[in-house]
Design a protein around this motif. Structure first.
Motif, PDB file in Angstrom:
ATOM      1  N   GLY A   6       0.777  -1.227   0.000  1.00 45.84           N
ATOM      2  CA  GLY A   6       0.000   0.000   0.000  1.00 45.84           C
ATOM      3  C   GLY A   6       0.815   1.287   0.000  1.00 45.84           C
ATOM      4  O   GLY A   6       0.261   2.375  -0.026  1.00 45.84           O
ATOM      5  N   VAL A   7       2.152   1.185   0.011  1.00 49.30           N
ATOM      6  CA  VAL A   7       2.999   2.378   0.019  1.00 49.30           C
ATOM      7  C   VAL A   7       3.506   2.619  -1.400  1.00 49.30           C
ATOM      8  O   VAL A   7       4.061   1.726  -2.020  1.00 49.30           O
ATOM      9  N   ASN A   8       3.282   3.811  -1.898  1.00 48.08           N
ATOM     10  CA  ASN A   8       3.755   4.150  -3.232  1.00 48.08           C
ATOM     11  C   ASN A   8       5.002   5.025  -3.084  1.00 48.08           C
ATOM     12  O   ASN A   8       4.917   6.246  -2.949  1.00 48.08           O
ATOM     13  N   TYR A   9       6.159   4.366  -3.096  1.00 46.77           N
ATOM     14  CA  TYR A   9       7.419   5.075  -2.910  1.00 46.77           C
ATOM     15  C   TYR A   9       7.703   6.044  -4.050  1.00 46.77           C
ATOM     16  O   TYR A   9       8.313   7.081  -3.842  1.00 46.77           O
ATOM     17  N   ARG A  10       7.246   5.703  -5.233  1.00 46.61           N
ATOM     18  CA  ARG A  10       7.454   6.579  -6.383  1.00 46.61           C
ATOM     19  C   ARG A  10       6.773   7.925  -6.140  1.00 46.61           C
ATOM     20  O   ARG A  10       7.378   8.977  -6.320  1.00 46.61           O
ATOM     21  N   ASP A  28      17.801  12.702   2.732  1.00 43.55           N
ATOM     22  CA  ASP A  28      16.392  13.111   2.695  1.00 43.55           C
ATOM     23  C   ASP A  28      15.503  11.911   2.379  1.00 43.55           C
ATOM     24  O   ASP A  28      14.433  11.736   2.971  1.00 43.55           O
ATOM     25  N   VAL A  29      15.959  11.108   1.433  1.00 42.95           N
ATOM     26  CA  VAL A  29      15.190   9.950   0.977  1.00 42.95           C
ATOM     27  C   VAL A  29      15.098   8.897   2.089  1.00 42.95           C
ATOM     28  O   VAL A  29      14.009   8.390   2.370  1.00 42.95           O
ATOM     29  N   THR A  30      16.210   8.613   2.736  1.00 44.46           N
ATOM     30  CA  THR A  30      16.182   7.599   3.798  1.00 44.46           C
ATOM     31  C   THR A  30      15.384   8.078   5.011  1.00 44.46           C
ATOM     32  O   THR A  30      14.669   7.284   5.619  1.00 44.46           O
ATOM     33  N   LYS A  31      15.466   9.374   5.334  1.00 42.07           N
ATOM     34  CA  LYS A  31      14.674   9.911   6.451  1.00 42.07           C
ATOM     35  C   LYS A  31      13.175   9.819   6.171  1.00 42.07           C
ATOM     36  O   LYS A  31      12.376   9.659   7.078  1.00 42.07           O
ATOM     37  N   ALA A  32      12.813   9.916   4.886  1.00 41.53           N
ATOM     38  CA  ALA A  32      11.408   9.824   4.499  1.00 41.53           C
ATOM     39  C   ALA A  32      10.930   8.374   4.430  1.00 41.53           C
ATOM     40  O   ALA A  32       9.742   8.124   4.192  1.00 41.53           O
ATOM     41  N   GLY A  33      11.848   7.419   4.614  1.00 38.64           N
ATOM     42  CA  GLY A  33      11.477   6.009   4.589  1.00 38.64           C
ATOM     43  C   GLY A  33      11.372   5.424   3.197  1.00 38.64           C
ATOM     44  O   GLY A  33      10.780   4.362   2.999  1.00 38.64           O
ATOM     45  N   ARG A  36      16.493   3.648  -1.020  1.00 39.78           N
ATOM     46  CA  ARG A  36      17.433   4.395  -1.863  1.00 39.78           C
ATOM     47  C   ARG A  36      17.468   3.889  -3.295  1.00 39.78           C
ATOM     48  O   ARG A  36      17.869   4.618  -4.199  1.00 39.78           O
ATOM     49  N   THR A  37      17.030   2.679  -3.523  1.00 33.75           N
ATOM     50  CA  THR A  37      17.036   2.133  -4.882  1.00 33.75           C
ATOM     51  C   THR A  37      16.167   2.968  -5.833  1.00 33.75           C
ATOM     52  O   THR A  37      16.391   2.963  -7.035  1.00 33.75           O
ATOM     53  N   TYR A  38      15.210   3.680  -5.273  1.00 40.02           N
ATOM     54  CA  TYR A  38      14.356   4.523  -6.117  1.00 40.02           C
ATOM     55  C   TYR A  38      15.138   5.689  -6.717  1.00 40.02           C
ATOM     56  O   TYR A  38      14.780   6.186  -7.784  1.00 40.02           O
ATOM     57  N   LEU A  39      16.193   6.123  -6.053  1.00 41.79           N
ATOM     58  CA  LEU A  39      17.045   7.165  -6.645  1.00 41.79           C
ATOM     59  C   LEU A  39      17.667   6.659  -7.943  1.00 41.79           C
ATOM     60  O   LEU A  39      17.651   7.354  -8.960  1.00 41.79           O
TER      61      LEU A  39
END
Length: 75
Positions: A6-10, A28-33, A36-39
């Motif tokens: 249910g989480v849309n990381y994109r 910033d990305v890791t703090k937001a949960g 990192r692969t999305y980068l």
């Protein structure tokens, strides 16, 4: 990579990019949960550019500023 149901990381990363006006740090990305692969995914999709270790810039980060600075052509 663990993906929560249910989480849309994109969408989360797109919102984060917008909030940070196109300049994103890995922290910033890791703090937001967001994994990192999305980068890397966004870099491959030409949405982000890796500037240096841990620093990413949106391809559209300065479009608004450039349009303001663009000279007007007389009619």
């Amino acid at each position: 990579m663990k993906v929560k149901a249910g989480v849309n990381y994109r969408e989360m990363l797109e919102s984060l990019i917008e909030e940070h006006e196109g300049l994103i740090l890995t922290t910033d990305v890791t703090k937001a949960g967001i994994p990192r692969t999305y980068l890397g995914t966004f870099v491959r999709e030409d949405i982000l550019e890796r500037v240096t270790h841990g620093v990413y810039l949106s391809k559209h980060a300065f479009e608004a500023e450039l349009s303001v600075c663009k000279p007007k052509v007389a009619d």
